[in-house]
Design an enzyme around this catalytic site. Structure first.
Site, PDB file in Angstrom:
ATOM      1  N   TYR A  93      39.533  29.402  19.774  1.00  0.00           N
ATOM      2  CA  TYR A  93      39.657  30.868  19.854  1.00  0.00           C
ATOM      3  C   TYR A  93      40.797  31.323  18.977  1.00  0.00           C
ATOM      4  O   TYR A  93      41.887  30.748  19.017  1.00  0.00           O
ATOM      5  CB  TYR A  93      39.916  31.323  21.298  1.00  0.00           C
ATOM      6  CG  TYR A  93      38.704  32.046  21.845  1.00  0.00           C
ATOM      7  CD1 TYR A  93      38.342  33.278  21.311  1.00  0.00           C
ATOM      8  CD2 TYR A  93      37.913  31.489  22.827  1.00  0.00           C
ATOM      9  CE1 TYR A  93      37.204  33.934  21.769  1.00  0.00           C
ATOM     10  CE2 TYR A  93      36.778  32.135  23.292  1.00  0.00           C
ATOM     11  CZ  TYR A  93      36.433  33.360  22.751  1.00  0.00           C
ATOM     12  OH  TYR A  93      35.318  34.003  23.191  1.00  0.00           O
ATOM     13  N   GLU A 140      41.357  35.073  18.062  1.00  0.00           N
ATOM     14  CA  GLU A 140      41.270  36.533  17.871  1.00  0.00           C
ATOM     15  C   GLU A 140      42.501  37.032  17.134  1.00  0.00           C
ATOM     16  O   GLU A 140      43.628  36.618  17.430  1.00  0.00           O
ATOM     17  CB  GLU A 140      41.137  37.235  19.227  1.00  0.00           C
ATOM     18  CG  GLU A 140      39.709  37.168  19.751  1.00  0.00           C
ATOM     19  CD  GLU A 140      39.591  37.567  21.202  1.00  0.00           C
ATOM     20  OE1 GLU A 140      40.549  37.332  21.961  1.00  0.00           O
ATOM     21  OE2 GLU A 140      38.543  38.095  21.583  1.00  0.00           O
ATOM     22  N   ASP A 155      27.104  47.031  -1.633  1.00  0.00           N
ATOM     23  CA  ASP A 155      26.617  45.913  -0.812  1.00  0.00           C
ATOM     24  C   ASP A 155      25.950  44.919  -1.766  1.00  0.00           C
ATOM     25  O   ASP A 155      24.809  45.101  -2.165  1.00  0.00           O
ATOM     26  CB  ASP A 155      25.628  46.430   0.226  1.00  0.00           C
ATOM     27  CG  ASP A 155      25.042  45.309   1.082  1.00  0.00           C
ATOM     28  OD1 ASP A 155      25.327  44.128   0.798  1.00  0.00           O
ATOM     29  OD2 ASP A 155      24.291  45.616   2.026  1.00  0.00           O
ATOM     30  N   THR A 169      27.027  39.109   1.946  1.00  0.00           N
ATOM     31  CA  THR A 169      26.792  37.906   2.729  1.00  0.00           C
ATOM     32  C   THR A 169      27.394  36.740   1.947  1.00  0.00           C
ATOM     33  O   THR A 169      27.649  36.843   0.749  1.00  0.00           O
ATOM     34  CB  THR A 169      25.286  37.627   2.912  1.00  0.00           C
ATOM     35  OG1 THR A 169      24.707  37.515   1.606  1.00  0.00           O
ATOM     36  CG2 THR A 169      24.598  38.730   3.671  1.00  0.00           C
ATOM     37  N   LYS A 219      23.725  33.818   0.407  1.00  0.00           N
ATOM     38  CA  LYS A 219      22.629  34.033  -0.556  1.00  0.00           C
ATOM     39  C   LYS A 219      23.048  33.402  -1.885  1.00  0.00           C
ATOM     40  O   LYS A 219      23.274  32.198  -1.909  1.00  0.00           O
ATOM     41  CB  LYS A 219      22.286  35.516  -0.626  1.00  0.00           C
ATOM     42  CG  LYS A 219      21.791  36.053   0.734  1.00  0.00           C
ATOM     43  CD  LYS A 219      21.376  37.505   0.716  1.00  0.00           C
ATOM     44  CE  LYS A 219      20.971  37.973   2.108  1.00  0.00           C
ATOM     45  NZ  LYS A 219      20.689  39.424   2.140  1.00  0.00           N
TER      46      LYS A 219
HETATM   47  C1  LIG Z   1      20.730  40.202   3.194  1.00  0.00           C
HETATM   48  C2  LIG Z   1      21.353  41.524   3.096  1.00  0.00           C
HETATM   49  C3  LIG Z   1      22.288  41.940   4.043  1.00  0.00           C
HETATM   50  C4  LIG Z   1      22.605  41.120   5.270  1.00  0.00           C
HETATM   51  O1  LIG Z   1      21.488  40.877   6.013  1.00  0.00           O
HETATM   52  P1  LIG Z   1      21.478  39.833   7.213  1.00  0.00           P
HETATM   53  O2  LIG Z   1      20.112  39.963   7.749  1.00  0.00           O
HETATM   54  O3  LIG Z   1      22.557  40.253   8.136  1.00  0.00           O
HETATM   55  O4  LIG Z   1      21.759  38.503   6.586  1.00  0.00           O
HETATM   56  C5  LIG Z   1      22.914  43.162   3.862  1.00  0.00           C
HETATM   57  N1  LIG Z   1      22.631  43.932   2.799  1.00  0.00           N
HETATM   58  C6  LIG Z   1      21.724  43.575   1.876  1.00  0.00           C
HETATM   59  C7  LIG Z   1      21.465  44.480   0.715  1.00  0.00           C
HETATM   60  C8  LIG Z   1      21.048  42.363   1.985  1.00  0.00           C
HETATM   61  O5  LIG Z   1      20.138  42.011   1.083  1.00  0.00           O
END
Ligand SMILES: *Cc1c(COP(=O)(O)O)cnc(C)c1O
Length: 410
Positions: free
Chosen positions: A51, A53, A193, A219, A222
């Protein structure tokens, strides 16, 4: 203590079968990749027991010296990887970035899900669509690319607090600089994003949003090829708000084993081999795109600049659903996908999405991409023929066999 195979033969068998599936299929799901053995080892480590936090040096628990070290390494390496990053939070799982800069009912401008956006950019079934007012922007019907002048017009009309830019199925380069200019004109913040293209951005295979964004989210699993997880980069002025919004705002104890694995992945991503792999990922996507065009298929926007492409199957008279189901039986795993202005529903769709990160990590290059494009073509041109499907399946397996995956895993 017993090993997994002794303790739990059922889960063990599922995992072994999954390893075989990953080894023997051509995986073209654009959001998937193969994490290194080192990343997986870190993710399966004793830090899962801890843990912690809070943040390094400011934890609510004792005994955190080692996990602090792992988190600091992850932060430092992430800043090195994304040049110009002022502050980074490596704990988030999802959603926290919005809470740092928006109030309930504020307006977000996000990319239309049906045109390549993501659930978290304002879908009515996601919290983002329930908590905020969503103004979508789309791609141009003519070019199937982002239409920045239309984006500017929508921004002027709706005065969003936040413009979210980034996509799950957009095959073209995103101009983050122009998005910044649009946001500045209307006083909005920019959140990029880059979940899909983070690895490309890190090495310069796609322009980086970092200089032009208040917040960058991604993420880590990917193109970045780390453990399943996420991170947030932001300007120093938002650092405290982002950190508070992750913990205690939306999350509790951080997944320290995953953070250790992120540190390992960021270190790998700083190597010349990783850099080369990202550029090869793009060259591979272009090679599949070109071959499919030569084979007579239509592609959204006519091609690709990044790691993915979208095939339109309208002319062929087959649905995305038929295509991805049949291709899976032929040893080729990819997903059905909406195409811009798709007449079909999201469960059926008129397209498929093809991504090259996973097969590039395996070592495949342009000649294999041409072969894969031809295998896909064979199935789609003869979709009801079980003999064709079986033939492609054995060729797919043979190709995979030439690029061993996790050879040292039992
Ligand atoms: C994959 C993705 C995410 C995150 O998706 P999860 O399902 O949480 O892995 C966020 N934004 C975009 C544009 C994505 O392609």
């Amino acid at each position: 203590m017993k090993s997994l195979s002794e303790q739990d033969p059922e889960v063990y068998a599922a995992i072994q079968n999954e390893l075989e599936r990953q080894r023997n299929n051509i995986i073209l799901i654009a959001s998937e990749n193969f994490a290194s053995r080192a990343v997986m080892e870190a993710q399966g480590c004793v830090m899962t027991n801890k843990y912690a936090e809070g943040y390094p040096g400011k934890r609510y628990y004792r005994g955190t010296a080692n996990v602090d070290r792992a988190e600091v390494l992850a932060q430092e390496r992430c800043k090195k990887l994304f040049v110009g990053a002022e502050h980074v939070n490596v704990q988030p799982v999802s959603g926290a970035a919005y809470f740092a800069v928006l109030k309930h009912g504020d307006t977000i401008m996000g990319m239309n899900l049906a045109h390549g956006g993501h659930l978290s950019h304002g879908s009515p079934v996601n919290f983002s669509g329930k908590m905020y007012k969503i103004v979508p922007y789309s791609v141009s019907q003519e070019t199937e690319r982002l239409d920045y002048s239309e984006m500017a017009a929508i921004a002027r009309k709706n005065k969003p607090q936040l413009i979210v830019v980034g996509a799950s199925s957009y095959p073209r380069t995103i101009d983050f600089k122009v998005v910044r200019e649009i946001a500045d004109e209307v006083g909005a913040k920019v959140m990029a994003d880059i979940a899909h293209i983070a690895g490309l951005c890190a090495v310069g295979a796609h322009p980086s949003p970092v200089p032009y964004s208040d917040i960058v989210t991604t993420t880590t699993h990917k193109t970045l090829r780390g453990p399943r997880g996420a991170l947030i980069i932001c300007k120093d002025e938002l650092a405290a708000a982002i950190d508070r919004s992750v913990f205690p705002g939306t999350q509790g104890g951080p997944f320290m084993h995953a953070i250790a694995a992120k540190a390992v992945a960021f270190q790998e991503a700083l190597t010349p081999e990783y850099r080369e792999c990202q550029f090869q990922t793009v060259r591979n996507a272009i090679a599949i795109a070109q071959r499919l065009l030569d084979n007579g298929f239509d592609l959204v926007s006519g091609g690709t600049d990044n790691h993915l492409l979208l095939v339109k199957l309208i002319k062929e008279g087959i649905t995305g659903k038929e295509a991805d189901e049949t291709l899976e039986r032929a040893g080729i795993t990819l997903n059905k996908n909406m195409i811009p202005f798709d007449p079909a529903t999201p469960f059926v769709t008129s397209g498929i999405r093809i991504g090259t990160p996973a097969m590039t990590t395996r070592g495949m290059k342009e000649p294999e991409m041409v072969q894969i494009a031809d295998l896909i073509t064979a199935v789609l041109r003869d979709i009801k023929n079980e003999k064709t499907i079986a033939g492609v399946r054995s060729q797919a397996r043979e190709l995979c066999g030439k690029f061993p995956l996790y050879p040292d895993l039992a």
